[in-house]
Design a protein around this motif. Structure first.
Motif, PDB file in Angstrom:
ATOM      1  N   GLU A   1       5.749   3.136   0.172  1.00 56.73           N
ATOM      2  CA  GLU A   1       5.628   2.158  -0.847  1.00 56.73           C
ATOM      3  C   GLU A   1       5.387   2.813  -2.299  1.00 56.73           C
ATOM      4  N   GLU A   2       4.647   3.890  -2.293  1.00 59.53           N
ATOM      5  CA  GLU A   2       4.396   4.869  -3.310  1.00 59.53           C
ATOM      6  C   GLU A   2       5.895   5.198  -3.967  1.00 59.53           C
ATOM      7  N   ILE A   3       7.082   5.290  -3.319  1.00 58.57           N
ATOM      8  CA  ILE A   3       8.286   5.734  -3.574  1.00 58.57           C
ATOM      9  C   ILE A   3       9.166   4.553  -4.247  1.00 58.57           C
ATOM     10  N   LEU A   4       8.995   3.754  -3.503  1.00 60.63           N
ATOM     11  CA  LEU A   4       9.909   2.595  -3.681  1.00 60.63           C
ATOM     12  C   LEU A   4       9.410   1.303  -4.797  1.00 60.63           C
ATOM     13  N   LEU A   5      10.446   0.786  -5.466  1.00 63.34           N
ATOM     14  CA  LEU A   5      10.164  -0.143  -6.328  1.00 63.34           C
ATOM     15  C   LEU A   5      10.298  -1.657  -5.672  1.00 63.34           C
ATOM     16  N   PRO A   6       9.903  -2.601  -6.371  1.00 62.72           N
ATOM     17  CA  PRO A   6      10.403  -4.098  -5.886  1.00 62.72           C
ATOM     18  C   PRO A   6      11.687  -4.113  -5.656  1.00 62.72           C
ATOM     19  N   GLU A   7      12.564  -3.584  -6.393  1.00 64.63           N
ATOM     20  CA  GLU A   7      14.002  -4.132  -6.235  1.00 64.63           C
ATOM     21  C   GLU A   7      14.512  -3.158  -4.776  1.00 64.63           C
ATOM     22  N   ASP A   8      13.763  -2.441  -4.296  1.00 70.01           N
ATOM     23  CA  ASP A   8      14.139  -1.576  -2.913  1.00 70.01           C
ATOM     24  C   ASP A   8      13.720  -2.464  -1.730  1.00 70.01           C
ATOM     25  N   ASP A   9      14.567  -2.358  -0.618  1.00 73.04           N
ATOM     26  CA  ASP A   9      14.242  -2.949   0.515  1.00 73.04           C
ATOM     27  C   ASP A   9      13.988  -1.830   1.776  1.00 73.04           C
ATOM     28  N   LEU A  10      12.608  -2.374   2.668  1.00 74.25           N
ATOM     29  CA  LEU A  10      12.073  -1.547   3.552  1.00 74.25           C
ATOM     30  C   LEU A  10      11.982  -2.156   4.784  1.00 74.25           C
ATOM     31  N   LEU A  11      12.469  -1.922   5.899  1.00 72.20           N
ATOM     32  CA  LEU A  11      12.075  -2.772   7.075  1.00 72.20           C
ATOM     33  C   LEU A  11      11.638  -1.620   8.307  1.00 72.20           C
ATOM     34  N   LEU A  12      10.371  -1.975   8.976  1.00 69.05           N
ATOM     35  CA  LEU A  12       9.900  -1.224  10.000  1.00 69.05           C
ATOM     36  C   LEU A  12       9.672  -2.361  11.207  1.00 69.05           C
ATOM     37  N   VAL A  13      10.558  -1.789  12.316  1.00 68.41           N
ATOM     38  CA  VAL A  13      10.602  -2.482  13.468  1.00 68.41           C
ATOM     39  C   VAL A  13      10.020  -1.874  14.548  1.00 68.41           C
ATOM     40  N   ARG A  14       8.814  -2.495  15.242  1.00 65.82           N
ATOM     41  CA  ARG A  14       8.265  -1.807  16.561  1.00 65.82           C
ATOM     42  C   ARG A  14       9.241  -2.341  17.646  1.00 65.82           C
ATOM     43  N   LEU A  15       9.524  -1.291  18.658  1.00 69.24           N
ATOM     44  CA  LEU A  15      10.554  -1.527  19.782  1.00 69.24           C
ATOM     45  C   LEU A  15       9.404  -1.555  20.868  1.00 69.24           C
TER      46      LEU A  15
END
Length: 97
Positions: A56-70
């Motif tokens: 989150e320190e690297i990304l801006l609001p325009e970027d997308d991030l998805l974490l999925v626990r398996l």
């Protein structure tokens, strides 16, 4: 007592090449690349939150991030419907006794 670990799929879509490179280098230290913008990581809840905070320190609001626990069941069934190299078994976690 050791923390419980889980496999996570982490996918991202970053608009800037410079931010993409920074996120890519960060994730290389946490897991292995599955596809160009997707990593698999074996993380404890503490490691997951630290990684998410750093991303989150690297990304801006325009970027997308998805974490999925398996779940463990999901990971066990992956070889049934994927290519044999889709989820390599050689990186399975191990315990030092």
């Amino acid at each position: 007592m050791a923390e419980l670990h889980h496999w996570y799929l982490i996918a991202y879509d970053i608009r800037s090449q410079k931010r993409w490179r920074r996120a890519y280098k960060l994730l290389q230290g946490y897991g292995s690349r599955v596809q160009l913008s997707m990593f698999r990581c074996w993380l404890s809840p503490r490691e997951r939150e630290k990684l998410r905070w750093l991303l989150e320190e690297i990304l801006l609001p325009e970027d997308d991030l998805l974490l999925v626990r398996l779940s463990r069941q999901c990971v066990r069934s992956l070889p049934q419907y994927n290519r044999s190299d889709a989820w390599p078994r050689d990186e399975e976690p191990f315990r030092i006794v």
